[in-house]
Motif scaffolding. Structure first.
Motif, PDB file in Angstrom:
ATOM      1  N   VAL A   1      18.075  55.155  64.939  1.00  0.00           N
ATOM      2  CA  VAL A   1      18.012  55.196  63.476  1.00  0.00           C
ATOM      3  C   VAL A   1      17.954  56.657  63.037  1.00  0.00           C
ATOM      4  O   VAL A   1      17.011  57.381  63.382  1.00  0.00           O
ATOM      5  N   LYS A   2      18.957  57.074  62.299  1.00  0.00           N
ATOM      6  CA  LYS A   2      19.035  58.463  61.842  1.00  0.00           C
ATOM      7  C   LYS A   2      18.105  58.691  60.642  1.00  0.00           C
ATOM      8  O   LYS A   2      17.664  57.732  60.009  1.00  0.00           O
ATOM      9  N   PRO A   3      17.830  59.960  60.334  1.00  0.00           N
ATOM     10  CA  PRO A   3      16.960  60.247  59.184  1.00  0.00           C
ATOM     11  C   PRO A   3      17.487  59.645  57.885  1.00  0.00           C
ATOM     12  O   PRO A   3      18.705  59.585  57.661  1.00  0.00           O
ATOM     13  N   ASN A   4      16.556  59.166  57.051  1.00  0.00           N
ATOM     14  CA  ASN A   4      16.875  58.599  55.729  1.00  0.00           C
ATOM     15  C   ASN A   4      17.815  57.401  55.808  1.00  0.00           C
ATOM     16  O   ASN A   4      18.604  57.154  54.898  1.00  0.00           O
ATOM     17  N   SER A   5      17.744  56.664  56.917  1.00  0.00           N
ATOM     18  CA  SER A   5      18.549  55.452  57.092  1.00  0.00           C
ATOM     19  C   SER A   5      17.639  54.235  57.179  1.00  0.00           C
ATOM     20  O   SER A   5      16.468  54.347  57.550  1.00  0.00           O
TER      21      SER A   5
ATOM     22  N   LEU B   1      14.667  58.069  65.237  1.00  0.00           N
ATOM     23  CA  LEU B   1      13.874  57.107  66.000  1.00  0.00           C
ATOM     24  C   LEU B   1      14.755  56.296  66.932  1.00  0.00           C
ATOM     25  O   LEU B   1      15.878  55.917  66.568  1.00  0.00           O
ATOM     26  N   GLU B   2      14.250  56.040  68.119  1.00  0.00           N
ATOM     27  CA  GLU B   2      14.870  55.071  69.017  1.00  0.00           C
ATOM     28  C   GLU B   2      13.937  53.874  69.093  1.00  0.00           C
ATOM     29  O   GLU B   2      12.727  54.031  69.282  1.00  0.00           O
ATOM     30  N   ILE B   3      14.511  52.687  68.930  1.00  0.00           N
ATOM     31  CA  ILE B   3      13.697  51.477  68.773  1.00  0.00           C
ATOM     32  C   ILE B   3      14.202  50.379  69.699  1.00  0.00           C
ATOM     33  O   ILE B   3      15.409  50.094  69.747  1.00  0.00           O
TER      34      ILE B   3
ATOM     35  N   ASN C   1      11.101  56.254  71.223  1.00  0.00           N
ATOM     36  CA  ASN C   1      11.303  57.706  71.254  1.00  0.00           C
ATOM     37  C   ASN C   1      11.406  58.235  69.825  1.00  0.00           C
ATOM     38  O   ASN C   1      11.967  57.580  68.950  1.00  0.00           O
ATOM     39  N   GLY C   2      10.852  59.439  69.595  1.00  0.00           N
ATOM     40  CA  GLY C   2      10.926  60.073  68.284  1.00  0.00           C
ATOM     41  C   GLY C   2       9.711  59.779  67.421  1.00  0.00           C
ATOM     42  O   GLY C   2       8.998  58.803  67.629  1.00  0.00           O
ATOM     43  N   THR C   3       9.503  60.628  66.456  1.00  0.00           N
ATOM     44  CA  THR C   3       8.429  60.436  65.467  1.00  0.00           C
ATOM     45  C   THR C   3       9.013  60.609  64.074  1.00  0.00           C
ATOM     46  O   THR C   3       9.890  61.454  63.862  1.00  0.00           O
ATOM     47  N   SER C   4       8.525  59.807  63.132  1.00  0.00           N
ATOM     48  CA  SER C   4       9.036  59.888  61.765  1.00  0.00           C
ATOM     49  C   SER C   4       8.186  59.033  60.841  1.00  0.00           C
ATOM     50  O   SER C   4       7.682  57.987  61.259  1.00  0.00           O
ATOM     51  N   PRO C   5       8.001  59.442  59.585  1.00  0.00           N
ATOM     52  CA  PRO C   5       7.357  58.556  58.608  1.00  0.00           C
ATOM     53  C   PRO C   5       8.340  57.474  58.171  1.00  0.00           C
ATOM     54  O   PRO C   5       9.535  57.749  58.005  1.00  0.00           O
TER      55      PRO C   5
ATOM     56  N   PRO D   1       6.087  56.995  69.492  1.00  0.00           N
ATOM     57  CA  PRO D   1       6.471  56.118  70.605  1.00  0.00           C
ATOM     58  C   PRO D   1       5.287  55.396  71.237  1.00  0.00           C
ATOM     59  O   PRO D   1       4.179  55.915  71.282  1.00  0.00           O
ATOM     60  N   ASN D   2       5.568  54.186  71.711  1.00  0.00           N
ATOM     61  CA  ASN D   2       4.624  53.455  72.547  1.00  0.00           C
ATOM     62  C   ASN D   2       5.055  53.704  73.994  1.00  0.00           C
ATOM     63  O   ASN D   2       6.139  53.306  74.405  1.00  0.00           O
TER      64      ASN D   2
END
Length: 663
Positions: free
Chosen positions: A164-168, A229-231, A178-182, A199-200
């Motif tokens: 998931v890219k930023p602001n998407s 984010l990678e989910i 993987n990754g961190t983001s609000p 990440p978990n």
């Protein structure tokens, strides 16, 4: 106007093939109808010697004002349905037969205008709900064989890794790998502040979204912030929280409230009586000194005045607006009955764990003994408990590391579980024991020091689980953990008390000492401990007998029987929880207890508006019917009063869309 919306259909609107001027075609046609009616009125006064032209203008007004009503009536008759549109069309035709083309045009102009504005208003009420369907993105970026591939969300499989890219928008429910983001979760949980995601590290073995902490789990339809984010996908598109939310909200729209059942029952007897009265008035010329035309005209006026349009729409419009407003705030209300019942609560019963408390243990005390320092006590406890998989161990490790900061802690080894007593391990060439009094009485063959014993008793009486930490031959001190109260619990219960909720009960399986301790902290009036699930059901039954309407607030799993027995079942933190969404009448999507006063306040406001609407609708009928029977007013004023009251009740209901709880 139309009767109440069908309980198994969308709110009825004319079919799209009639929208030759776009979706507002009905509104444009009604305006054109009004222009022709106005021109006809002007022409009839200024050129009364040529009535044919005025009549022609009125006929055009009838045509434009009646086309949508005619199509709806024809379709209803094919379906063997007899709606209010038929009564209005019949009244307009009757006026035209009598040569009252101006009044026929006025009736259809105002009726079509009211219809169009009503549809517009109801679409506004549904906007918050239908917008849910557009929240999830249609496509997702999937990481497969080291490459990114764009696929439709319906093709996502469990275990897929999406990027998931930023602001998407996020395409699926899952766990952050993987990754961190609000992430802005307002669309699902109603939370106004974005939640930081990280990440978990155990994501390979995690397949249940309900077991994840809020910072690790994400939902389809929520908006990613400024990080990538990678989910890992944990739910297919059809099973996502968003999909189930849409389904449940649509089901909620179709459920009638108690007031609506009452008005439906009233209309069942009222409409035939009105039709009987109209038939009698048509033939009144046989018993009173007037012409058939006068009797027929009066009958048509009464038909318009007595049609229960405003009554039919008054409750469903308020229910729909209330459900829509609640959904925007992260509260799913599953129909009109819980919406009305919630406002009349006299008592609320709460489950303790996960509802009034955080649901997981937290390190509460680290009390050194003798020459030991708090820092040393925490280092030893964290090092040893880090080897254990006990829930309390995780709380001690997390809390201890937070207090110690970045201090390096040597690892322990050779963990051994001592059943019903504690654990032991080796740390820096010393032997560590952590456990209860029994463990140390066996080790030392004497009672623990009185100072430690008294402090442990004090902590245990307050609901804490206390453990002694021992190194070689020395007591280092006491550590304790507890499932602590939610930060918002005190303010929420205080607000509920101000709102007039008389009793707030806590139902828990924990012992009574723990129940009393939590209750004292947060303001619970009736703590009830040591309860099994069946005991909670019995407690709810007794409360209903004592105070009447009672809500049960829980997690929707072990509390499901008590929820089912209560007047209103309320699920906490229902986002992602299948059981909570299915069992509860009301679901607080975010894990936020302070959404409860909002829901109760909204319910009370909805009940006030429904009552106002009933007074307006029935009051207008009570005023217009006698006036039309006596011939005091004609069709024109009756139409204005009839259509005006219908619009007033719809617009009054729409005030719920702006509801905010009063501080």
């Amino acid at each position: 106007m139309d009767d109440a919306p069908s309980q198994k259909e969308e709110y009825r609107t004319p079919h799209s093939y009639l929208y030759i001027l776009g979706e507002n075609t009905e509104l444009y046609f009604s305006i054109i109808s009004g222009i022709f009616w106005l021109l006809g009125v002007v022409f009839s006064y200024t050129h009364d010697d040529t009535p044919l032209i005025a009549t022609t203008l009125f006929v055009f007004g009838v045509a434009f004002g009646g086309i949508f009503t005619l199509i709806t009536v024809v379709e209803d008759l094919f379906r063997k349905r007899f709606e209010i549109d038929f009564l209005m069309l019949f009244a307009a035709i009757g006026a035209a037969i009598l040569g009252k083309w101006g009044e026929a045009a006025l009736l259809l102009f105002l009726f079509s205008l009211g219809h169009a504005l009503e549809h517009y208003a109801m679409k506004r009420a549904k906007k918050s709900i239908t917008a849910l369907s557009n929240l999830a993105p249609p496509m997702a970026l999937v990481k497969r064989n080291g490459k990114l591939t764009e696929v439709h969300i319906e093709q996502l499989k469990l275990g897929d890794i999406i990027v998931v890219k930023p602001n998407s928008k996020i395409a699926a429910d899952g766990v952050v790998t993987n990754g961190t983001s609000p992430v802005n979760q307002a669309s699902i949980t109603g939370e106004s502040v974005p939640v930081d995601k990280r990440p978990n590290h155990n994501w390979q073995n995690e397949n249940d979204i309900n077991k994840l902490l809020p910072e690790h789990r994400v939902f389809a339809g929520t908006l990613n912030g400024n990080g990538v984010l990678e989910i890992k996908v944990l739910k297919e598109a059809k099973d996502s929280t968003l999909s189930r939310l849409i389904t449940l909200v649509k089901e909620a729209e179709a459920q009638k409230s108690p007031t609506q059942h009452l008005t439906d029952k009233f209309e069942k007897y009222y409409v035939p009586l009105v039709l009987l009265l109209v038939v009698l008035l048509i033939f009144s010329f046989l018993v009173i000194d007037e012409t058939f035309q006068q009797s027929f005209y009066r009958a048509m006026s009464v038909l318009i005045a007595a049609s229960p349009c405003a009554l039919a729409i008054s409750t469903p419009s308020a229910v729909l607006a209330g459900i829509a407003r609640a959904a925007r705030h992260g509260v799913l209300i599953k129909g009109g009955r819980p919406l009305e019942d919630l406002g009349g609560l006299k008592a609320i019963a709460f489950d303790k764990t996960g509802t009034l408390t955080t649901g997981r243990p937290t390190l509460t005390h680290a009390i050194p003994f003798g020459d030991a320092s708090k820092s040393h006590l925490l280092k030893v406890a964290v090092a040893v408990e880090d080897l254990s998989d006990h829930p309390l161990a995780a709380a001690i490790v997390e809390g201890g590391k937070k207090e110690l900061g970045n201090i390096a802690i040597p690892k322990a080894e050779n963990l051994k579980s001592l059943t019903a007593r504690g654990i032991q391990a080796n740390w820096k060439e010393s032997l560590i024991h952590i456990g209860n009094r029994r463990l140390f009485e066996e080790l030392t063959q004497k009672k623990v020091p009185e100072e430690i014993d008294l402090k442990m008793s004090e902590l245990e009486s307050g609901g804490h689980t206390a453990m002694i930490v021992h190194q070689d031959d020395s007591y280092l001190g006491i550590i304790s953990a507890m499932d602590i109260a939610r930060p918002e619990a005190v303010s929420t219960l205080a607000t509920l008390k101000k709102m007039g909720v008389q009793r707030m009960i806590m139902l828990t399986g924990d012992n009574q000492k723990v129940a009393d301790a939590i209750a004292k902290q947060i303001g619970i009036t009736d703590p009830m401990g040591s309860l099994l699930p069946e005991d909670k059901v019995n407690a709810i039954e007794q409360l209903k007998q004592q105070v009447g309407n009672v809500a049960m607030v829980g997690d929707g799993v072990n509390d499901a029987p008590a929820m089912a027995k209560s007047t209103v079942g309320i699920a906490m933190g229902a986002a992602g929880s299948d059981v909570a969404l299915e069992t509860a009448d009301i679901a607080l999507m975010a894990d936020k207890l302070d959404n409860l006063p909002f829901a109760i306040g909204l319910s009370r406001k909805a009940k006030v508006i429904i009552k106002q609407n009933l007074i307006i609708s029935l009051g207008m009928v009570a005023l217009l019917v006698p006036l039309t029977i006596l011939g005091t007013i004609a069709i024109g004023p009756a139409v204005i009063g009839h259509e005006g009251s219908t619009l007033v009740v719809v617009l009054n209901a729409l005030r719920l869309l702006k509801y905010e709880i009063q501080e």
